[in-house]
Design a protein around this motif. Structure first.
Motif, PDB file in Angstrom:
ATOM      1  N   GLY A 104     -48.657  21.131 -33.171  1.00 22.51           N
ATOM      2  CA  GLY A 104     -49.974  21.992 -34.112  1.00 22.51           C
ATOM      3  C   GLY A 104     -50.714  23.498 -33.002  1.00 22.51           C
ATOM      4  O   GLY A 104     -51.562  23.347 -32.979  1.00 22.51           O
ATOM      5  N   PRO A 105     -50.301  23.714 -32.328  1.00 17.09           N
ATOM      6  CA  PRO A 105     -50.433  25.108 -30.722  1.00 17.09           C
ATOM      7  C   PRO A 105     -51.288  25.845 -31.978  1.00 17.09           C
ATOM      8  O   PRO A 105     -51.379  26.116 -32.642  1.00 17.09           O
ATOM      9  N   LEU A 106     -52.175  26.590 -30.652  1.00 22.11           N
ATOM     10  CA  LEU A 106     -53.201  27.559 -30.811  1.00 22.11           C
ATOM     11  C   LEU A 106     -52.268  28.922 -30.925  1.00 22.11           C
ATOM     12  O   LEU A 106     -50.633  28.816 -30.499  1.00 22.11           O
TER      13      LEU A 106
ATOM     14  N   ASP B 107     -43.776  25.248 -36.536  1.00 19.05           N
ATOM     15  CA  ASP B 107     -44.202  23.407 -36.299  1.00 19.05           C
ATOM     16  C   ASP B 107     -44.229  22.963 -37.531  1.00 19.05           C
ATOM     17  O   ASP B 107     -44.349  21.455 -37.394  1.00 19.05           O
ATOM     18  N   ARG B 108     -44.753  23.636 -39.187  1.00 18.31           N
ATOM     19  CA  ARG B 108     -44.941  22.532 -40.016  1.00 18.31           C
ATOM     20  C   ARG B 108     -44.305  22.140 -40.587  1.00 18.31           C
ATOM     21  O   ARG B 108     -43.321  20.871 -41.301  1.00 18.31           O
ATOM     22  N   LEU B 109     -42.283  22.700 -40.668  1.00 19.93           N
ATOM     23  CA  LEU B 109     -41.385  22.811 -40.700  1.00 19.93           C
ATOM     24  C   LEU B 109     -40.624  20.852 -40.306  1.00 19.93           C
ATOM     25  O   LEU B 109     -39.880  20.459 -40.525  1.00 19.93           O
ATOM     26  N   TRP B 110     -41.128  21.806 -39.222  1.00 26.80           N
ATOM     27  CA  TRP B 110     -40.075  20.775 -38.297  1.00 26.80           C
ATOM     28  C   TRP B 110     -40.849  19.325 -37.387  1.00 26.80           C
ATOM     29  O   TRP B 110     -41.611  19.273 -37.265  1.00 26.80           O
TER      30      TRP B 110
ATOM     31  N   ASN C 272     -44.288  38.746 -36.801  1.00 22.60           N
ATOM     32  CA  ASN C 272     -44.125  37.663 -37.885  1.00 22.60           C
ATOM     33  C   ASN C 272     -43.197  36.429 -37.055  1.00 22.60           C
ATOM     34  O   ASN C 272     -43.171  35.545 -37.401  1.00 22.60           O
ATOM     35  N   ILE C 273     -42.761  36.493 -35.689  1.00 17.84           N
ATOM     36  CA  ILE C 273     -42.503  35.739 -34.905  1.00 17.84           C
ATOM     37  C   ILE C 273     -43.703  34.463 -34.519  1.00 17.84           C
ATOM     38  O   ILE C 273     -43.312  33.428 -34.771  1.00 17.84           O
ATOM     39  N   VAL C 274     -44.702  35.543 -34.407  1.00 13.98           N
ATOM     40  CA  VAL C 274     -46.352  33.695 -34.356  1.00 13.98           C
ATOM     41  C   VAL C 274     -46.387  33.669 -35.596  1.00 13.98           C
ATOM     42  O   VAL C 274     -45.976  32.455 -35.447  1.00 13.98           O
ATOM     43  N   LYS C 275     -46.063  34.233 -36.639  1.00 11.82           N
ATOM     44  CA  LYS C 275     -45.894  33.572 -38.104  1.00 11.82           C
ATOM     45  C   LYS C 275     -44.519  32.121 -38.180  1.00 11.82           C
ATOM     46  O   LYS C 275     -44.928  31.488 -38.394  1.00 11.82           O
ATOM     47  N   ALA C 276     -43.718  32.637 -37.526  1.00 12.46           N
ATOM     48  CA  ALA C 276     -42.268  32.075 -38.068  1.00 12.46           C
ATOM     49  C   ALA C 276     -42.675  30.926 -37.110  1.00 12.46           C
ATOM     50  O   ALA C 276     -42.286  29.984 -37.324  1.00 12.46           O
TER      51      ALA C 276
ATOM     52  N   GLN D 197     -37.999  32.841 -43.056  1.00 13.10           N
ATOM     53  CA  GLN D 197     -38.996  32.545 -44.146  1.00 13.10           C
ATOM     54  C   GLN D 197     -39.936  33.944 -43.573  1.00 13.10           C
ATOM     55  O   GLN D 197     -40.293  34.525 -44.067  1.00 13.10           O
ATOM     56  N   GLU D 198     -40.123  33.960 -43.139  1.00 13.57           N
ATOM     57  CA  GLU D 198     -41.163  34.434 -42.385  1.00 13.57           C
ATOM     58  C   GLU D 198     -40.843  35.956 -41.382  1.00 13.57           C
ATOM     59  O   GLU D 198     -41.205  36.963 -41.110  1.00 13.57           O
ATOM     60  N   HIS D 199     -39.338  36.516 -41.676  1.00 12.70           N
ATOM     61  CA  HIS D 199     -38.987  38.210 -41.156  1.00 12.70           C
ATOM     62  C   HIS D 199     -38.871  37.895 -39.438  1.00 12.70           C
ATOM     63  O   HIS D 199     -39.808  39.131 -39.535  1.00 12.70           O
ATOM     64  N   GLY D 200     -39.169  36.666 -39.317  1.00 16.39           N
ATOM     65  CA  GLY D 200     -39.247  36.746 -37.595  1.00 16.39           C
ATOM     66  C   GLY D 200     -38.450  37.594 -36.468  1.00 16.39           C
ATOM     67  O   GLY D 200     -38.034  37.233 -35.663  1.00 16.39           O
ATOM     68  N   LEU D 201     -37.294  38.335 -37.893  1.00 17.33           N
ATOM     69  CA  LEU D 201     -36.445  38.898 -36.323  1.00 17.33           C
ATOM     70  C   LEU D 201     -36.118  40.396 -37.213  1.00 17.33           C
ATOM     71  O   LEU D 201     -36.442  40.311 -38.318  1.00 17.33           O
ATOM     72  N   GLN D 202     -35.908  41.416 -36.572  1.00 20.01           N
ATOM     73  CA  GLN D 202     -35.432  42.603 -37.296  1.00 20.01           C
ATOM     74  C   GLN D 202     -34.049  43.325 -36.397  1.00 20.01           C
ATOM     75  O   GLN D 202     -33.236  42.453 -37.198  1.00 20.01           O
ATOM     76  N   CYS D 203     -33.932  43.812 -35.820  1.00 20.38           N
ATOM     77  CA  CYS D 203     -32.243  43.607 -34.702  1.00 20.38           C
ATOM     78  C   CYS D 203     -31.829  42.397 -34.434  1.00 20.38           C
ATOM     79  O   CYS D 203     -30.721  42.313 -34.348  1.00 20.38           O
ATOM     80  N   GLY D 204     -32.696  41.329 -34.006  1.00 17.93           N
ATOM     81  CA  GLY D 204     -32.335  39.737 -33.736  1.00 17.93           C
ATOM     82  C   GLY D 204     -31.503  39.937 -32.419  1.00 17.93           C
ATOM     83  O   GLY D 204     -31.014  39.119 -31.770  1.00 17.93           O
TER      84      GLY D 204
END
Lengths: 158, 291
Positions: A122-124, A153-156, A144-148, A96-103
């Motif tokens: 709920g980590p800071l 944290d919310r989804l799981w 985007n990794i941080v956003k992911a 969802q957050e595009h937390g990767l590019q080459c992978g």
């Protein structure tokens, strides 16, 4: 003393028995012997973090362990996250957050985040960045990794 | 690269391990957490004929109060120290220092004894053990001896451990009530090897004067620097002051003998020696005087 050993390990819930040379690293065993190539190998000296797997529930660098040392252990690799075709909530969040590019770094990051979120709800942002510090990503700049991780944290539900 | 071939043994008792070490002497290397040894093997900088893996020796992983000291078994994982209530109660300085060792993934495997025996001069645990005046217990098949950090750390990656010997435990004296400690290091990125760091312990008397001081530095020479004599001379018997802290920092700066390497010239490390000394002492003073 042995130059090779027979080992029994459970990987992603499946048990495996194999004869391995003492010098075979866990990363090689997972990739070459078991064919689970989701675990990547980068620096081979414990710095980049892409080979991170979980050994009895704790993240470890699989390039810094020998397969013989995993005898009797339970291992989870990135392939153990998804439930069949259904992505794990962490994977869903990275998508969802595009937390990767080459992978390339992603498998290690997912294993790290899995351990981190099990221990932290709920980590800071600062705590997330600290937790990710042992995994190098050369594409994303980490934003985007941080956003992911925040989304995961919310989804799981855990 | 793949590690060179070796013969492998994973004894389940200390005695078995010591027998193997006695038998193979110089040809044998102990594998604990592997976070320093395995990179050396992967680069083929180390090519031991025999690896004695001590990970199956459960007796070597413990954290216990014994005779006024906190004793930590050599195989105790760094992550276990970080999470230990006994450590945060009796030796919080060690807990604070360990949190800066590598990353969670390396601390899950990396051990206290492995870090000490590897003797990297930038090791956080070594600096904390030096600051607290710890002692290191070595065993061989035939003898046992206990060394001070000054006796144990010989040089860069070199200790007093003889072939056939193994570091089995480190004991940290529990400092008295009224003690405050602080660890401070400087590294360019979280989890990198620090360029310099300092571990400080100060005991305050009821009148607010400093009664006892310990100071250990990392990264500023070929082994941990013991600054206890300097800190004691300039701080003890007085109430803490910024001027005294500055004097300790300056004396440390002029006493250390840092090395130049790819990460930093010696002069910069010397500068940092003063910075981290000041920060660690200020931290300990803040904690010790905030009521």
């Amino acid at each position: 003393m042995d130059n090779e050993r027979n080992i029994d390990v459970t990987v992603n819930g499946r048990s495996h028995s194999a004869n391995v040379p003492a010098r075979r690293r866990l990363s090689e065993f997972i990739r070459d012997d078991l064919g689970l190539t989701g675990t990547h190998v980068g620096c081979e000296h414990g710095v980049c973090g892409t080979c991170t797997v979980q050994l009895d529930g704790e993240t470890v660098r699989s390039c810094l362990m020998f397969a013989v040392q995993a005898d009797g252990a339970e291992i989870m690799t990135v392939e153990g996250l998804a439930d069949g075709g259904a992505l794990h909530p962490i994977q869903e969040a990275f998508w969802q957050e595009h937390g990767l590019q080459c992978g390339f770094c992603t498998p290690g990051i997912l294993m790290t985040v899995h351990e981190f979120l099990l221990e932290n709800k709920g980590p800071l942002e600062e705590e997330i960045r600290h937790a990710l510090s042992g995994n190098l990503c050369r594409c994303t700049g980490y934003q985007n990794i941080v956003k992911a991780v925040e989304t995961a944290d919310r989804l799981w539900e855990r | 690269m793949r590690p060179p071939p070796f013969s492998y043994a994973d004894p389940s008792t200390v005695d078995e391990a010591l027998d193997l070490l006695a038998q193979h002497g110089d040809d044998a290397t102990i594998l604990a957490g592997g976070q320093s040894l395995v990179p050396l093997l992967n680069f083929r900088l180390a090519q031991p004929a025999v690896i004695v893996d001590i990970n199956r020796i459960a007796d070597l992983a413990y954290i216990e109060r014994r005779n006024g000291a906190l004793e930590i078994g050599t195989l105790t994982r760094q992550r276990a120290v970080e999470r230990s209530a006994a450590v945060s109660e009796a030796c919080p300085l060690l807990g604070e220092a360990v949190a800066d060792v590598g990353h969670v993934q390396t601390r899950n495997r990396g051990t206290v004894g492995g870090s000490l025996a590897h003797a990297d001069p930038t090791a956080e645990i070594s600096a904390a053990v030096t600051a607290l005046g710890g002692s290191l217990r070595l065993r061989s098949a035939s003898a046992e001896r206990t060394l001070t950090p000054d006796e144990f750390f010989v040089s860069n990656l070199m200790t007093a451990i003889e072939p056939g010997e193994m570091l089995v435990a480190v004991a940290l004296p529990v400092w008295p009530a009224g003690t405050a400690t602080c660890f401070n290091e400087f590294s360019r990125r979280q989890g990198d090897f620090a360029l310099a760091g300092a571990a400080a312990a100060l005991t305050f008397g009821g009148d607010g004067r400093i009664e006892r001081a310990g100071l250990g530095l990392l990264g500023v020479g070929d082994r941990p620097f013991d600054g206890a004599a300097i800190a004691s001379e300039l701080l003890c018997g007085e109430k803490p002051s910024e001027a005294a802290v500055q004097a300790v920092a300056e004396r440390v700066q002029s006493s250390v003998d840092p090395l130049s390497d790819i990460h930093s010239p010696a002069d910069y490390r010397r500068h940092l020696a003063g910075v981290v000394t000041r920060r660690a002492l200020q931290g300990a003073i803040r904690r010790g005087t905030s009521g």
